[in-house]
Design an enzyme around this catalytic site. Structure first.
Site, short mmCIF file in Angstrom:
data_model
loop_
_atom_site.label_atom_id
_atom_site.label_comp_id
_atom_site.label_asym_id
_atom_site.label_seq_id
_atom_site.Cartn_x
_atom_site.Cartn_y
_atom_site.Cartn_z
N HIS A 1 -1.87 -12.38 1.23
CA HIS A 1 -2.49 -11.17 0.76
C HIS A 1 -2.95 -11.70 -0.74
O HIS A 1 -2.16 -12.27 -1.43
CB HIS A 1 -1.64 -10.25 0.51
CG HIS A 1 -2.05 -9.00 0.20
ND1 HIS A 1 -1.48 -7.55 0.10
CD2 HIS A 1 -3.60 -8.53 -0.13
CE1 HIS A 1 -2.32 -6.72 -0.36
NE2 HIS A 1 -3.53 -7.20 -0.46
N TYR B 1 0.75 -1.32 -0.11
CA TYR B 1 -0.22 0.01 0.01
C TYR B 1 0.86 1.37 -0.05
O TYR B 1 1.71 1.21 0.85
CB TYR B 1 -0.70 0.22 1.14
CG TYR B 1 -1.98 -0.98 1.42
CD1 TYR B 1 -2.30 -1.80 0.02
CD2 TYR B 1 -2.67 -1.17 2.35
CE1 TYR B 1 -3.18 -2.93 0.46
CE2 TYR B 1 -3.81 -2.16 2.49
CZ TYR B 1 -4.09 -2.82 1.35
OH TYR B 1 -5.10 -3.91 1.26
#
Length: 371
Positions: free
Chosen positions: A117, A57
């Site tokens: 993830h 991110y």
């Protein structure tokens, strides 16, 4: 703040979790640190006790920012979640190296909720199972580096059930869900199955990348005026007993304060049958409008050839939701047009929605030819 049971973990979490994928940014694209920290701390002060981040991110800087935000006693008030970037794992040792890097960036000794993830069938078989990453997760738990083991998911329902049943000790899962995606990805049935096995269910993309926050006029006419479109979208999920919490990627303080207020009014079973039917009507309209199921997550960026893929798809979708003239206004602002796509498919390898981006770009180029 309302709190809910986190599956069989014994943990109670706030109905709203703070997602840190869409933090406020400066003109150069870097995180607006002061504002982001203020937002996260305000949310925690108001009872939010779950903060979610991830390795990629904000170009790898989200974890650093979260680490700073959780200083001054805020770490002790918060459950912290981050994610193993499965696509970066080329050998078993990479897992340990990356986890240690994340702990260092976050400035913590333990990550409470640690996820594999964005896995689907292919990544689960070719990376997770190949390198025995679940065993790695278990060892990290023994060493005190993580507390609970989970995964975030992007694939179809069959793959979700297969991954669920492949391991008996999952603590939680994170899935994309909203009133549009009930039959997409993990699906409502998959969510119910996960909860039946005792897993906590965390919901991401409750607003479908912002689409449900600013619906077109024909959808607005279906939604009851008593609440904002955002609150209706969140209530759809809070109504469900299977949902432990939902994550919102907040970009402004107003979004933060609004979402906290909505969460304070949330309850399991809060909706009437008439209100639940309203979502069915809204979905029916959306299903006839969306040409591309892009959520603007920007995993596809940067494009090697300079395309702004999410913005291009925004313009394309606008041709049916807002009309051709409005769509052209968006498209003309885009510097590098769809016909610059060279079908390298780098973006397609990481798109959580499995969009055939290179094929769609050809359609976009044809649609806006001459613009």
């Amino acid at each position: 703040m309302e709190y809910r049971r986190m599956g069989n973990t014994g943990v109670k979490v706030s109905a709203l979790g703070f997602g840190t994928m869409r933090l406020p940014v400066l003109e150069d694209g870097t995180i607006h640190e002061e504002e982001a920290i203020q937002m996260i701390r305000h949310a925690i002060d108001e009872g939010v006790n779950y903060v979610d981040t991830a390795y990629p991110y904000h170009q790898g800087m989200s974890e650093v920012l979260v680490g700073k935000a959780l200083k001054d006693g805020y770490r002790e008030k918060t459950y912290l979640a981050s994610k193993c970037p499965v696509w970066e794992i080329k050998c078993p040792e990479d897992f340990d190296r990356i986890l240690d890097e994340q702990l260092s960036k976050l400035q913590v000794e333990t990550i409470d909720f640690y996820l594999l993830h964005a896995i689907g069938k292919e990544r689960f078989e070719n990376v997770v199972q190949k390198f025995d990453l679940i065993k790695k997760m278990e060892q990290a738990k023994v060493e005190g580096k993580i507390r609970y083991i989970g995964f975030s998911f992007h694939d179809n329902a069959e793959a979700f059930l297969s991954i669920m049943d492949s391991y008996d000790s999952w603590d939680f899962c994170q899935i994309q869900m909203n009133y549009i995606d009930i039959h997409n990805q993990a699906t409502i049935e998959g969510m119910e199955y996960a909860a039946s096995k005792g897993l906590a269910v965390i919901v991401m993309e409750p607003l479908l990348g912002g689409k449900l926050a600013n619906p077109p006029q024909n959808v607005l006419e279906v939604l009851n005026k008593e609440k904002t479109p955002v609150e209706w979208a969140l209530d759809f999920l809070w109504d469900r007993k299977e949902v432990s919490l939902l994550l919102s990627g907040m970009s402004t303080m107003k979004q933060t304060t609004d979402n906290i207020e909505y969460a304070s009014r949330s309850k399991i079973g809060m909706l009437t049958d008439e209100q639940r039917e309203m979502y069915v009507d809204a979905k029916r309209i959306y299903d006839t409008m969306a040409l591309v199921s892009c959520t603007k997550c920007a995993y596809c960026m940067p494009c090697p050839f300079g395309l702004d893929i999410p913005k291009t798809f925004e313009a394309y979708n606008a041709t049916v939701s807002k009309g051709m003239n409005a769509a052209k206004e968006v498209y003309v602002e885009i510097e590098i047009k769809a016909d610059s796509c060279r079908s390298c498919k780098k973006c397609e390898q990481v798109c959580p929605q499995a969009i055939p981006i290179s094929d769609v770009m050809k359609k976009v180029a044809t649609c806006f030819e001459g613009e």
